[in-house]
Design a protein around this motif. Structure first.
Motif, PDB file in Angstrom:
ATOM      1  N   LEU A  58      13.579   6.082   0.011  1.00 14.96           N
ATOM      2  CA  LEU A  58      12.918   5.407   1.131  1.00 14.96           C
ATOM      3  C   LEU A  58      13.908   4.646   2.001  1.00 14.96           C
ATOM      4  O   LEU A  58      13.715   4.514   3.210  1.00 14.96           O
ATOM      5  N   ALA A  59      14.962   4.143   1.385  1.00 16.40           N
ATOM      6  CA  ALA A  59      16.060   3.502   2.117  1.00 16.40           C
ATOM      7  C   ALA A  59      15.594   2.446   3.124  1.00 16.40           C
ATOM      8  O   ALA A  59      16.087   2.383   4.242  1.00 16.40           O
ATOM      9  N   GLY A  60      14.624   1.644   2.724  1.00 14.56           N
ATOM     10  CA  GLY A  60      14.164   0.573   3.597  1.00 14.56           C
ATOM     11  C   GLY A  60      13.169   0.970   4.653  1.00 14.56           C
ATOM     12  O   GLY A  60      12.690   0.135   5.427  1.00 14.56           O
ATOM     13  N   LYS A  61      12.819   2.259   4.731  1.00 10.94           N
ATOM     14  CA  LYS A  61      11.849   2.732   5.719  1.00 10.94           C
ATOM     15  C   LYS A  61      10.424   2.634   5.140  1.00 10.94           C
ATOM     16  O   LYS A  61      10.232   2.467   3.943  1.00 10.94           O
ATOM     17  N   ASN A  62       9.425   2.762   6.021  1.00 11.23           N
ATOM     18  CA  ASN A  62       8.031   2.705   5.573  1.00 11.23           C
ATOM     19  C   ASN A  62       7.426   4.084   5.302  1.00 11.23           C
ATOM     20  O   ASN A  62       6.319   4.169   4.779  1.00 11.23           O
ATOM     21  N   ALA A  63       8.144   5.121   5.670  1.00 15.03           N
ATOM     22  CA  ALA A  63       7.627   6.476   5.468  1.00 15.03           C
ATOM     23  C   ALA A  63       8.733   7.373   4.934  1.00 15.03           C
ATOM     24  O   ALA A  63       9.915   7.171   5.240  1.00 15.03           O
ATOM     25  N   LEU A  64       8.323   8.357   4.140  1.00 15.92           N
ATOM     26  CA  LEU A  64       9.289   9.272   3.529  1.00 15.92           C
ATOM     27  C   LEU A  64       8.801  10.711   3.643  1.00 15.92           C
ATOM     28  O   LEU A  64       7.702  11.038   3.192  1.00 15.92           O
ATOM     29  N   VAL A  72       0.852  -1.192   0.000  1.00 16.90           N
ATOM     30  CA  VAL A  72       0.000   0.000   0.000  1.00 16.90           C
ATOM     31  C   VAL A  72       0.886   1.240   0.000  1.00 16.90           C
ATOM     32  O   VAL A  72       1.867   1.306   0.758  1.00 16.90           O
ATOM     33  N   ILE A  73       0.558   2.206  -0.844  1.00 17.08           N
ATOM     34  CA  ILE A  73       1.356   3.425  -0.957  1.00 17.08           C
ATOM     35  C   ILE A  73       0.418   4.628  -0.906  1.00 17.08           C
ATOM     36  O   ILE A  73      -0.479   4.770  -1.743  1.00 17.08           O
ATOM     37  N   LEU A  74       0.602   5.478   0.080  1.00 18.18           N
ATOM     38  CA  LEU A  74      -0.231   6.663   0.270  1.00 18.18           C
ATOM     39  C   LEU A  74       0.637   7.905   0.129  1.00 18.18           C
ATOM     40  O   LEU A  74       1.543   8.121   0.928  1.00 18.18           O
ATOM     41  N   HIS A  75       0.372   8.703  -0.892  1.00 20.44           N
ATOM     42  CA  HIS A  75       1.163   9.920  -1.123  1.00 20.44           C
ATOM     43  C   HIS A  75       0.253  11.140  -1.055  1.00 20.44           C
ATOM     44  O   HIS A  75      -0.719  11.255  -1.800  1.00 20.44           O
ATOM     45  N   LEU A  76       0.570  12.051  -0.118  1.00 22.19           N
ATOM     46  CA  LEU A  76      -0.251  13.235   0.100  1.00 22.19           C
ATOM     47  C   LEU A  76       0.589  14.492   0.263  1.00 22.19           C
ATOM     48  O   LEU A  76       1.771  14.425   0.600  1.00 22.19           O
ATOM     49  N   HIS A  77      -0.089  15.624   0.073  1.00 21.76           N
ATOM     50  CA  HIS A  77       0.478  16.931   0.406  1.00 21.76           C
ATOM     51  C   HIS A  77      -0.347  17.494   1.563  1.00 21.76           C
ATOM     52  O   HIS A  77      -0.852  18.608   1.497  1.00 21.76           O
ATOM     53  N   ILE A 137       4.483  13.950   1.834  1.00 20.77           N
ATOM     54  CA  ILE A 137       4.866  12.691   2.469  1.00 20.77           C
ATOM     55  C   ILE A 137       4.376  11.497   1.660  1.00 20.77           C
ATOM     56  O   ILE A 137       3.406  11.580   0.914  1.00 20.77           O
ATOM     57  N   THR A 138       5.064  10.378   1.855  1.00 18.72           N
ATOM     58  CA  THR A 138       4.625   9.099   1.309  1.00 18.72           C
ATOM     59  C   THR A 138       4.744   8.070   2.420  1.00 18.72           C
ATOM     60  O   THR A 138       5.766   8.012   3.112  1.00 18.72           O
ATOM     61  N   VAL A 139       3.693   7.273   2.583  1.00 20.76           N
ATOM     62  CA  VAL A 139       3.682   6.207   3.582  1.00 20.76           C
ATOM     63  C   VAL A 139       3.401   4.895   2.877  1.00 20.76           C
ATOM     64  O   VAL A 139       2.539   4.836   1.993  1.00 20.76           O
ATOM     65  N   THR A 140       4.124   3.854   3.244  1.00 21.45           N
ATOM     66  CA  THR A 140       3.875   2.532   2.677  1.00 21.45           C
ATOM     67  C   THR A 140       3.523   1.570   3.800  1.00 21.45           C
ATOM     68  O   THR A 140       3.828   1.821   4.972  1.00 21.45           O
ATOM     69  N   GLY A 141       2.874   0.466   3.452  1.00 22.98           N
ATOM     70  CA  GLY A 141       2.504  -0.507   4.470  1.00 22.98           C
ATOM     71  C   GLY A 141       2.118  -1.839   3.874  1.00 22.98           C
ATOM     72  O   GLY A 141       1.892  -1.957   2.665  1.00 22.98           O
ATOM     73  N   ALA A 142       2.018  -2.842   4.734  1.00 22.85           N
ATOM     74  CA  ALA A 142       1.639  -4.182   4.300  1.00 22.85           C
ATOM     75  C   ALA A 142       0.137  -4.287   4.078  1.00 22.85           C
ATOM     76  O   ALA A 142      -0.330  -5.103   3.276  1.00 22.85           O
ATOM     77  N   THR A 143      -0.641  -3.465   4.793  1.00 22.59           N
ATOM     78  CA  THR A 143      -2.096  -3.454   4.654  1.00 22.59           C
ATOM     79  C   THR A 143      -2.596  -2.018   4.610  1.00 22.59           C
ATOM     80  O   THR A 143      -1.891  -1.089   5.026  1.00 22.59           O
ATOM     81  N   ILE A 144      -3.806  -1.846   4.121  1.00 17.13           N
ATOM     82  CA  ILE A 144      -4.389  -0.510   4.052  1.00 17.13           C
ATOM     83  C   ILE A 144      -4.585   0.067   5.445  1.00 17.13           C
ATOM     84  O   ILE A 144      -4.274   1.235   5.700  1.00 17.13           O
ATOM     85  N   GLU A 199      -2.950  -0.520   8.236  1.00 15.34           N
ATOM     86  CA  GLU A 199      -1.683  -0.133   8.868  1.00 15.34           C
ATOM     87  C   GLU A 199      -1.085   1.101   8.211  1.00 15.34           C
ATOM     88  O   GLU A 199      -0.548   1.982   8.897  1.00 15.34           O
ATOM     89  N   ALA A 200      -1.171   1.183   6.892  1.00 18.21           N
ATOM     90  CA  ALA A 200      -0.646   2.366   6.203  1.00 18.21           C
ATOM     91  C   ALA A 200      -1.455   3.601   6.574  1.00 18.21           C
ATOM     92  O   ALA A 200      -0.894   4.679   6.816  1.00 18.21           O
ATOM     93  N   PHE A 201      -2.772   3.450   6.648  1.00 22.24           N
ATOM     94  CA  PHE A 201      -3.633   4.576   7.031  1.00 22.24           C
ATOM     95  C   PHE A 201      -3.301   5.058   8.435  1.00 22.24           C
ATOM     96  O   PHE A 201      -3.244   6.261   8.699  1.00 22.24           O
ATOM     97  N   GLU A 202      -3.064   4.112   9.350  1.00 20.45           N
ATOM     98  CA  GLU A 202      -2.754   4.489  10.730  1.00 20.45           C
ATOM     99  C   GLU A 202      -1.433   5.252  10.812  1.00 20.45           C
ATOM    100  O   GLU A 202      -1.324   6.252  11.532  1.00 20.45           O
TER     101      GLU A 202
END
Length: 242
Positions: free
Chosen positions: A153-159, A96-101, A166-173, A175-178
């Motif tokens: 991203l260098a192995g992290k879940n958030a950038l 899951v990839i969430l990219h927002l301003h 920002i961009t947040v990644t996660g294994a599930t929707i 968890e990424a939303f949280e």
């Protein structure tokens, strides 16, 4: 693993929740979720679709290896393809990839030092768990820029994307939303703390790391929070499930 329809419903709900929380921006910004094990096939909002209008059925199914879509009238936003297409192609764990301003994250990203300092529980959640990209190159529309962002991203879940958002990644929707929810809160805390003009009372390295690790014990709350937020949408008669 969720079915494609379940992913569609949850991703559509995420668009509506971000709209409800006023973290959206015009008809820009994008959220995506992989439907294939390798992550290369993914769902994403269509080009210039307002978050309040996204439904399970109008999410677009894309393949990161099929560039021909960009030559059609169904082409997704070029910047979305650059970022999400490359992330799904190169980071199979980022389902899951969430990219927002979003407001506070974007404000923090414009500072000379955009670091989230551990000054409370929420900011400490991201201690040593967020990457920083301070090489903004304008609107990301090229394949090269997309790959550079992936590397950042260098192995992290958030950038934290300097001068961008920002961009947040996660294994599930859920968890990424949280993580997205708490990241915006952490950025708000930083911006408000800076606005006082008072010195920040930063946690020690050891305490900050301990606090960040303590958050792992509460990962289950991600799913509880997300399900109750969806229930709130349902009570309002939201059409996101359509």
């Amino acid at each position: 693993m969720q079915t494609e329809q379940e992913l569609r419903v949850d991703l559509a709900a995420t668009f509506r929740l971000i709209y409800e929380m006023d973290m959206h921006e015009s008809v820009a910004n994008h959220l995506s979720a992989a439907v294939s094990a390798d992550g290369k096939q993914f769902l994403m909002n269509r080009r210039w679709m307002h978050f309040s209008n996204v439904t399970a059925s109008n999410l677009q199914l894309l393949d990161s290896e099929d560039y021909s879509i960009m030559q059609t009238d169904q082409a997704p936003d070029a910047s979305a393809w650059s970022i999400h297409g490359n992330m799904h192609a190169l980071l199979p764990k980022a389902k899951v990839i969430l990219h927002l301003h979003s407001t506070y994250a974007t404000v923090l990203s414009t500072l000379k030092n955009p670091r989230i300092l551990p000054i409370d529980n929420n900011t400490a959640r991201f201690f040593e768990r967020i990457a920083y990209d301070e090489s903004f190159g304008g609107i990301a529309t090229s394949d090269a820029e997309g790959k550079r962002i992936v590397d950042s991203l260098a192995g992290k879940n958030a950038l934290m994307m300097g001068n961008h958002g920002i961009t947040v990644t996660g294994a599930t929707i859920a968890e990424a939303f949280e993580d997205l929810y708490y990241l915006e809160k952490a950025c708000k805390t930083m911006v408000l703390a800076y606005s006082t003009g008072q010195p920040l009372n930063t946690l020690s390295h050891e305490l900050a790391r301990q606090t960040a690790e303590s958050w792992d014990e509460f990962r289950g709350q991600s799913f509880a929070h997300f399900e109750q937020q969806k229930a709130m949408l349902d009570k309002k008669g939201s059409s996101y499930r359509e």
